[in-house]
Design a protein around this motif. Sequence first.
Motif, PDB file in Angstrom:
ATOM      1  N   ALA A   1       0.873  -1.229   0.132  1.00 32.11           N
ATOM      2  CA  ALA A   1      -0.060   0.129  -0.040  1.00 32.11           C
ATOM      3  C   ALA A   1       0.657   1.217  -0.023  1.00 32.11           C
ATOM      4  O   ALA A   1       0.340   2.353  -0.284  1.00 32.11           O
ATOM      5  N   ALA A   2       1.989   1.139   0.367  1.00 34.66           N
ATOM      6  CA  ALA A   2       2.965   2.357   0.300  1.00 34.66           C
ATOM      7  C   ALA A   2       4.399   1.974   0.399  1.00 34.66           C
ATOM      8  O   ALA A   2       4.768   0.710   0.961  1.00 34.66           O
ATOM      9  N   ILE A   3       5.289   2.731  -0.213  1.00 33.10           N
ATOM     10  CA  ILE A   3       6.609   2.195  -0.302  1.00 33.10           C
ATOM     11  C   ILE A   3       7.627   3.536  -0.186  1.00 33.10           C
ATOM     12  O   ILE A   3       7.394   4.476  -0.541  1.00 33.10           O
ATOM     13  N   PHE A   4       8.763   3.022   0.490  1.00 29.50           N
ATOM     14  CA  PHE A   4       9.683   4.114   0.864  1.00 29.50           C
ATOM     15  C   PHE A   4      11.388   3.561   0.393  1.00 29.50           C
ATOM     16  O   PHE A   4      11.379   2.463   0.685  1.00 29.50           O
ATOM     17  N   GLY A   5      11.964   4.639  -0.036  1.00 28.99           N
ATOM     18  CA  GLY A   5      13.211   4.103  -0.165  1.00 28.99           C
ATOM     19  C   GLY A   5      14.258   5.345   0.192  1.00 28.99           C
ATOM     20  O   GLY A   5      13.776   6.429   0.402  1.00 28.99           O
ATOM     21  N   LEU A   6      15.407   5.012   0.133  1.00 25.57           N
ATOM     22  CA  LEU A   6      16.608   6.285   0.501  1.00 25.57           C
ATOM     23  C   LEU A   6      17.699   6.343  -0.495  1.00 25.57           C
ATOM     24  O   LEU A   6      18.183   5.174  -1.019  1.00 25.57           O
ATOM     25  N   HIS A   7      18.314   7.507  -0.414  1.00 25.13           N
ATOM     26  CA  HIS A   7      19.556   7.423  -0.870  1.00 25.13           C
ATOM     27  C   HIS A   7      20.532   8.487  -0.043  1.00 25.13           C
ATOM     28  O   HIS A   7      19.912   9.283   0.501  1.00 25.13           O
ATOM     29  N   ASN A   8      21.701   7.996   0.352  1.00 17.68           N
ATOM     30  CA  ASN A   8      22.334   8.912   1.073  1.00 17.68           C
ATOM     31  C   ASN A   8      22.837  10.128   0.262  1.00 17.68           C
ATOM     32  O   ASN A   8      22.827  10.196  -0.895  1.00 17.68           O
ATOM     33  N   SER A   9      23.373  10.958   1.154  1.00 17.24           N
ATOM     34  CA  SER A   9      23.791  12.405   0.301  1.00 17.24           C
ATOM     35  C   SER A   9      24.959  12.877   0.913  1.00 17.24           C
ATOM     36  O   SER A   9      24.842  13.330   2.118  1.00 17.24           O
ATOM     37  N   PRO A  10      25.945  13.019   0.065  1.00 21.49           N
ATOM     38  CA  PRO A  10      27.299  13.491   0.475  1.00 21.49           C
ATOM     39  C   PRO A  10      26.906  15.257   0.408  1.00 21.49           C
ATOM     40  O   PRO A  10      28.067  15.749   1.350  1.00 21.49           O
ATOM     41  N   GLU A  11      26.034  15.980  -0.085  1.00 24.29           N
ATOM     42  CA  GLU A  11      25.658  17.236  -0.091  1.00 24.29           C
ATOM     43  C   GLU A  11      25.027  17.490   1.461  1.00 24.29           C
ATOM     44  O   GLU A  11      25.237  18.662   1.829  1.00 24.29           O
ATOM     45  N   LEU A  12      24.469  16.542   2.121  1.00 20.32           N
ATOM     46  CA  LEU A  12      23.965  16.980   3.363  1.00 20.32           C
ATOM     47  C   LEU A  12      24.702  16.528   4.728  1.00 20.32           C
ATOM     48  O   LEU A  12      25.065  15.313   4.621  1.00 20.32           O
ATOM     49  N   PRO A  13      24.879  17.107   5.392  1.00 20.61           N
ATOM     50  CA  PRO A  13      25.592  16.808   6.603  1.00 20.61           C
ATOM     51  C   PRO A  13      24.668  15.648   7.326  1.00 20.61           C
ATOM     52  O   PRO A  13      23.506  15.724   7.556  1.00 20.61           O
ATOM     53  N   THR A  14      25.664  14.749   8.162  1.00 16.86           N
ATOM     54  CA  THR A  14      24.996  13.793   9.057  1.00 16.86           C
ATOM     55  C   THR A  14      24.114  14.599  10.128  1.00 16.86           C
ATOM     56  O   THR A  14      24.205  15.406  10.634  1.00 16.86           O
ATOM     57  N   GLY A  15      22.857  13.781  10.226  1.00 13.81           N
ATOM     58  CA  GLY A  15      21.780  14.349  10.862  1.00 13.81           C
ATOM     59  C   GLY A  15      20.804  15.161  10.332  1.00 13.81           C
ATOM     60  O   GLY A  15      19.990  15.733  10.805  1.00 13.81           O
ATOM     61  N   THR A  16      21.089  15.459   8.853  1.00 12.53           N
ATOM     62  CA  THR A  16      20.062  16.054   8.094  1.00 12.53           C
ATOM     63  C   THR A  16      19.178  15.050   7.271  1.00 12.53           C
ATOM     64  O   THR A  16      19.886  14.191   6.703  1.00 12.53           O
ATOM     65  N   PHE A  17      18.079  15.470   6.847  1.00 10.05           N
ATOM     66  CA  PHE A  17      17.171  14.611   6.090  1.00 10.05           C
ATOM     67  C   PHE A  17      16.430  15.436   5.120  1.00 10.05           C
ATOM     68  O   PHE A  17      16.175  16.653   5.438  1.00 10.05           O
ATOM     69  N   GLY A  18      16.362  15.087   3.792  1.00  7.86           N
ATOM     70  CA  GLY A  18      15.831  15.862   2.962  1.00  7.86           C
ATOM     71  C   GLY A  18      14.819  14.952   1.852  1.00  7.86           C
ATOM     72  O   GLY A  18      15.230  13.820   1.515  1.00  7.86           O
ATOM     73  N   THR A  19      13.894  15.587   1.461  1.00  7.85           N
ATOM     74  CA  THR A  19      13.173  15.219   0.498  1.00  7.85           C
ATOM     75  C   THR A  19      12.253  16.429  -0.074  1.00  7.85           C
ATOM     76  O   THR A  19      12.436  17.415   0.500  1.00  7.85           O
ATOM     77  N   ARG A  20      11.116  16.055  -0.841  1.00  5.99           N
ATOM     78  CA  ARG A  20      10.423  17.089  -1.540  1.00  5.99           C
ATOM     79  C   ARG A  20       9.120  16.541  -2.002  1.00  5.99           C
ATOM     80  O   ARG A  20       9.133  15.341  -2.585  1.00  5.99           O
ATOM     81  N   SER A  21       8.002  17.040  -1.962  1.00  9.95           N
ATOM     82  CA  SER A  21       6.578  16.504  -2.690  1.00  9.95           C
ATOM     83  C   SER A  21       6.693  16.719  -4.225  1.00  9.95           C
ATOM     84  O   SER A  21       7.590  17.650  -4.652  1.00  9.95           O
ATOM     85  N   GLY A  22       6.247  15.857  -4.862  1.00 18.98           N
ATOM     86  CA  GLY A  22       6.305  15.811  -6.618  1.00 18.98           C
ATOM     87  C   GLY A  22       7.777  15.279  -6.796  1.00 18.98           C
ATOM     88  O   GLY A  22       8.369  14.450  -6.236  1.00 18.98           O
ATOM     89  N   PRO A  23       7.936  15.830  -8.162  1.00 22.41           N
ATOM     90  CA  PRO A  23       9.579  15.276  -8.702  1.00 22.41           C
ATOM     91  C   PRO A  23      10.622  15.612  -7.581  1.00 22.41           C
ATOM     92  O   PRO A  23      10.744  16.655  -7.247  1.00 22.41           O
TER      93      PRO A  23
END
Length: 384
Positions: free
Chosen positions: A155-177
């Motif tokens: 019913a719902a799915i989630f995935g991740l990618h590490n980001s070397p541009e974001l410091p540890t302890g930071t989370f990023g995403t966005r709605s849409g594309p």
Amino acid sequence: MKLTYKNDHELEGELIGVRRNLHREPELSYEEFRTTEKLRAWLTDAHIHILDLLLATGLIAEIGQGDGPIVAIRCDIDALPIEEQTGLPYASEIPGKMHACGHDFHTAVILGAALLLKAREHELPGRVRILFQPAEETGHGAESVLESGGLKDVAAIFGLHNSPELPTGTFGTRSGPLTAGVDRFEIKVKGVGAHAATPEKGVDTIVTAAQMITMLQTVVSRQSSAIEPVVLSVTRINGGFTWNVIPELVELEGTVRTYNEEIRRDIPLQMTRIIEGIAAAAGAEAKLLWYPGPPATVNHGEWADFTKQVASNAGYKVEDIPLQMGGEDFALYLQQIPGAFVNIGAGPGYALHHPQFDVDEAAILPAAKYFAALAEQALEKLQA
């Protein structure tokens, strides 16, 4: 190695050990046989059920029971054909292969989430599918997973990618594309070979190809709206074999990145008009070969907002990140299943696909805890 943690400190050490174990023995897309064996052993030791699916590499496990909703969390497991230059004590032992995109990090995170979910299995209001996906770097690994039926009824799915541009302890995403659609192309330019001293006796494929490279940029600058992100890059030129001969054949290769599906469909037509027109003017022939990759990754707004709320509650600094022109075959799941793709800060560091790329291993345990919480809370949301 067996995973026998009794507390957070031990779990963190074991997950770092998993990441380093995988980092030493990277495997390329569709070759992840040893990686799959390791995952199967670790999951079996933890008494986590593995689905019986027709997947050559990669696997899907399931935690929970009953007839409640099903959510999925996904990582990718393949490496890249890059010679590692980190000098780390756990650097790749396989010449010419490296986890230069952090898929070993992703795998350790999702395996950790699986262990944490297993410890709460009887309290879960549904089931969680744990997806260890092969061949993400090809852009087509998700297709084999979908074809296997392993995500049926999710019913719902989630995935991740590490980001070397974001410091540890930071989370990023966005709605849409979030990430772009990725397509590859080849162009074959055929002319008539000739001595370099008498070009009038041939049809010069080098000059013709050069004109094509220049004019193809008008697809972006003059045939696409300035408010629509589009990238067209010619990345390989292959033609000629010596200094005094005009070659009969020149090959070009490159990539197109887009977010708008209508623009994506039009670009091969625009490119064909350009290369055929230039070829005809030169007396040459040209052919475009188009290789579609994954579409744009488009997060579902409700679930993107949900991932950010869970991240904030988990102590992450949450950011709305900008559009990314890189690609991600998680997009294929989001075309069929609601969900969201997120970035976990594990930097700062070298860019993805760099031979000195590495991640901050302090980001592994918090991310594992986050994905365990995200899966459980998503089940609760679906039950409500």
